[in-house]
Design an enzyme around this catalytic site. Structure first.
Site, short mmCIF file in Angstrom:
data_model
loop_
_atom_site.label_atom_id
_atom_site.label_comp_id
_atom_site.label_asym_id
_atom_site.label_seq_id
_atom_site.Cartn_x
_atom_site.Cartn_y
_atom_site.Cartn_z
N ARG A 232 0.84 -1.24 -0.05
CA ARG A 232 -0.08 -0.05 0.12
C ARG A 232 1.02 1.28 -0.15
O ARG A 232 2.00 1.26 0.92
CB ARG A 232 -0.82 0.04 1.29
CG ARG A 232 -2.07 -0.96 1.15
CD ARG A 232 -3.30 -0.57 0.11
NE ARG A 232 -4.34 -1.56 0.33
CZ ARG A 232 -4.40 -2.71 -0.65
NH1 ARG A 232 -3.37 -2.99 -1.54
NH2 ARG A 232 -5.37 -3.45 -0.48
N HIS A 280 -1.13 -0.15 -9.64
CA HIS A 280 -1.81 -1.01 -8.69
C HIS A 280 -2.29 -2.20 -9.46
O HIS A 280 -3.72 -2.62 -9.37
CB HIS A 280 -2.94 -0.53 -8.01
CG HIS A 280 -3.34 -1.33 -6.81
ND1 HIS A 280 -3.80 -0.56 -5.70
CD2 HIS A 280 -3.40 -2.59 -6.49
CE1 HIS A 280 -4.00 -1.48 -4.58
NE2 HIS A 280 -3.85 -2.65 -4.98
P1 NDP Z 1 -1.53 -11.48 5.29
O1 NDP Z 1 -2.34 -11.07 6.21
O2 NDP Z 1 -1.53 -12.84 4.67
O3 NDP Z 1 0.06 -11.38 5.61
C1 NDP Z 1 0.37 -10.02 6.48
C2 NDP Z 1 2.05 -10.24 6.89
O4 NDP Z 1 2.19 -9.01 7.50
C3 NDP Z 1 2.00 -11.27 8.10
O5 NDP Z 1 3.09 -12.03 8.00
C4 NDP Z 1 1.96 -10.61 9.31
O6 NDP Z 1 2.60 -11.08 10.44
C5 NDP Z 1 2.69 -9.24 8.75
N1 NDP Z 1 2.41 -8.01 9.62
C6 NDP Z 1 1.22 -7.40 9.71
N2 NDP Z 1 1.34 -6.76 10.80
C7 NDP Z 1 2.73 -6.35 11.14
C8 NDP Z 1 3.52 -5.63 11.84
N3 NDP Z 1 3.11 -4.74 12.63
N4 NDP Z 1 5.00 -6.02 12.08
C9 NDP Z 1 5.48 -7.08 11.46
N5 NDP Z 1 4.73 -7.89 10.55
C10 NDP Z 1 3.39 -7.63 10.28
O7 NDP Z 1 -1.53 -10.53 4.07
P2 NDP Z 1 -1.38 -10.99 2.55
O8 NDP Z 1 -0.01 -11.56 2.27
O9 NDP Z 1 -2.53 -11.47 1.85
O10 NDP Z 1 -1.20 -9.27 1.65
C11 NDP Z 1 -0.26 -8.44 2.16
C12 NDP Z 1 -0.80 -6.92 1.48
O11 NDP Z 1 -0.40 -6.92 0.26
C13 NDP Z 1 -2.44 -6.75 1.49
O12 NDP Z 1 -2.79 -6.07 2.88
C14 NDP Z 1 -2.50 -5.60 0.55
O13 NDP Z 1 -2.40 -4.50 1.11
C15 NDP Z 1 -1.27 -5.88 -0.59
N6 NDP Z 1 -1.83 -6.50 -1.89
C16 NDP Z 1 -1.63 -5.79 -2.97
C17 NDP Z 1 -1.89 -6.09 -4.14
C18 NDP Z 1 -1.48 -5.43 -5.32
O14 NDP Z 1 -2.02 -5.75 -6.49
N7 NDP Z 1 -0.44 -4.54 -5.07
C19 NDP Z 1 -2.59 -7.37 -4.33
C20 NDP Z 1 -2.91 -8.11 -3.12
C21 NDP Z 1 -2.47 -7.53 -1.89
P3 NDP Z 1 2.12 -12.35 11.02
O15 NDP Z 1 2.56 -13.59 10.13
O16 NDP Z 1 2.81 -12.32 12.24
O17 NDP Z 1 0.46 -12.22 11.14
C1 OXD Z 2 -5.76 -6.30 -2.80
C2 OXD Z 2 -5.35 -5.15 -3.71
O1 OXD Z 2 -5.50 -5.90 -1.60
O2 OXD Z 2 -5.72 -5.70 -4.84
O3 OXD Z 2 -5.95 -7.25 -3.02
O4 OXD Z 2 -4.46 -4.66 -3.41
#
Ligand code: NDP
Ligand code: OXD
Length: 317
Positions: A232, A280
């Site tokens: 993001r 995006h």
């Molecule tokens: P998940 O919820 O599966 O994973 C999030 C990861 O971030 C976990 O490992 C979590 O830790 C870690 N995390 C969260 N908060 C913290 C913190 N404060 N400190 C350290 N680590 C932290 O999310 P996804 O992998 O499914 O997606 C990640 C992001 O990717 C989405 O939220 C979205 O914003 C973005 N995205 C972008 C897209 C694009 O097209 N550009 C498409 C899809 C997603 P823990 O393992 O301990 O829970």
């Molecule tokens: C998502 C994205 O969060 O597209 O899936 O960014």
């Protein structure tokens, strides 16, 4: 013999302005025959709606949905669920986890990191200048730091490790990912940043992660490091990023996301020579692969169970 009656599926609305909503509706009905799916903005009597499938719904779109019990994101991010005051605490929240989307993200991140490791931008510039000359490139010596080891970060980190990169990952809780050094906590972040020639961001946007990539963090990266942000725009302090690129601390930024989307015309990112920009698109949600997953969550909701990939309000993701 008596068989248990199948619970009635919830009356469902799709609110995803700008998306091909009829395509989502067709895919959903194919995955859950008989499901009643209404499309924004023609929602009929909104007091009948029990589940909503959302992507960037307009403010107030959920007003009057007194029977709402499930709010499901059509993407992996869930800020639009957590920030909507019409979604009360009693409403179950779900987010999108789809192996097809994970595959898209892995390929996008691998492409970005490989381009950096072979200095594709440097060779493109040399071609434009008519220069036939070998460059010094990091290749497999590029050390990758992955912020976030969730569905997407863990898969991307593992793929990069499989290509021979040294990969360190960071998460909130302790994780194990094959071939990846996994760290957590403030100390873990410091260690990761100090050794990341290429920092990839796949964190969710929460109160804890907003603005994490600021001047202080960028200053702790090895000089000449690269940033790949596919999570993001709100994770990055844009003025700090520009300053780090301009004074050479950072060699490049590959940005799929920005604080304001679409990126406003005239924004300095558009023409910055060290920024690679995409709108995006790293991993889109696809109706045909997502619909069976969404249908299963709707069935679970009908049976009084949580959706497949629930959002935890207290964590913010
Ligand atoms: P998940 O919820 O599966 O994973 C999030 C990861 O971030 C976990 O490992 C979590 O830790 C870690 N995390 C969260 N908060 C913290 C913190 N404060 N400190 C350290 N680590 C932290 O999310 P996804 O992998 O499914 O997606 C990640 C992001 O990717 C989405 O939220 C979205 O914003 C973005 N995205 C972008 C897209 C694009 O097209 N550009 C498409 C899809 C997603 P823990 O393992 O301990 O829970
Ligand atoms: C998502 C994205 O969060 O597209 O899936 O960014």
């Amino acid at each position: 013999m008596t068989t248990a009656a199948t619970p009635r599926l919830p009356v469902t609305a799709i609110i995803a302005p700008g998306w091909d909503q009829p395509r989502w509706q067709r895919a959903l009905v194919a995955a859950a025959p008989g499901l009643e799916v209404r499309l924004w903005p023609d929602l009929g009597d909104v007091s009948e709606i029990e589940a909503v499938l959302l992507w960037k719904q307009p403010a107030g779109a959920l007003a009057g949905m007194s029977r709402l019990g499930l709010a499901q994101s059509l993407g992996a991010g869930v800020e639009h669920l957590l920030n909507d005051p019409a979604i009360g605490d009693h409403v179950a929240l779900g987010r999108a986890v789809d192996p097809a989307m994970t595959g898209e993200m892995v390929r996008f991140v691998v492409h970005a990191v490989l381009a950096i490791s072979v200095d594709a931008a440097g060779y493109r510039a040399q071609q434009a200048a008519g220069l036939w000359e070998e460059r010094s490139v990091p290749g497999g010596a590029l050390r990758v730091g992955m912020l976030g080891l969730g569905e997407l970060g863990a898969a991307a980190a593992q793929a990069l490790a499989g290509l021979g990169f040294t990969v360190t990952g960071w998460s909130r809780s302790a994780r194990q990912v094959a071939g990846v050094t996994c760290l957590s906590g403030a100390d873990g972040l410091n260690r990761l940043i100090g050794g990341a020639d290429c920092l990839v961001n796949l964190l969710p946007l929460t109160d804890e992660t907003r603005g994490l990539i600021d001047a202080a963090l960028l200053a702790r990266l090895p000089r000449g490091a690269h940033l790949v942000n596919v999570a993001r725009g709100g994770h990055v302090v844009e003025a700090d990023l520009l300053a780090a690129l301009d004074d050479g601390r950072l060699a490049s930024a590959t940005l799929d996301v920005t604080a304001v989307e679409p990126l406003p015309q005239g924004h300095p990112f558009w023409s910055h020579p060290k920024i690679v920009l995409t709108p995006h698109v790293a991993a889109a949600s696809t109706p045909e692969t997502m619909a069976p997953i969404l249908a299963e969550s709707l069935r679970r909701h009908a049976a009084g169970r949580p959706p497949l990939d629930p959002v935890e309000r207290t964590r913010g993701y």
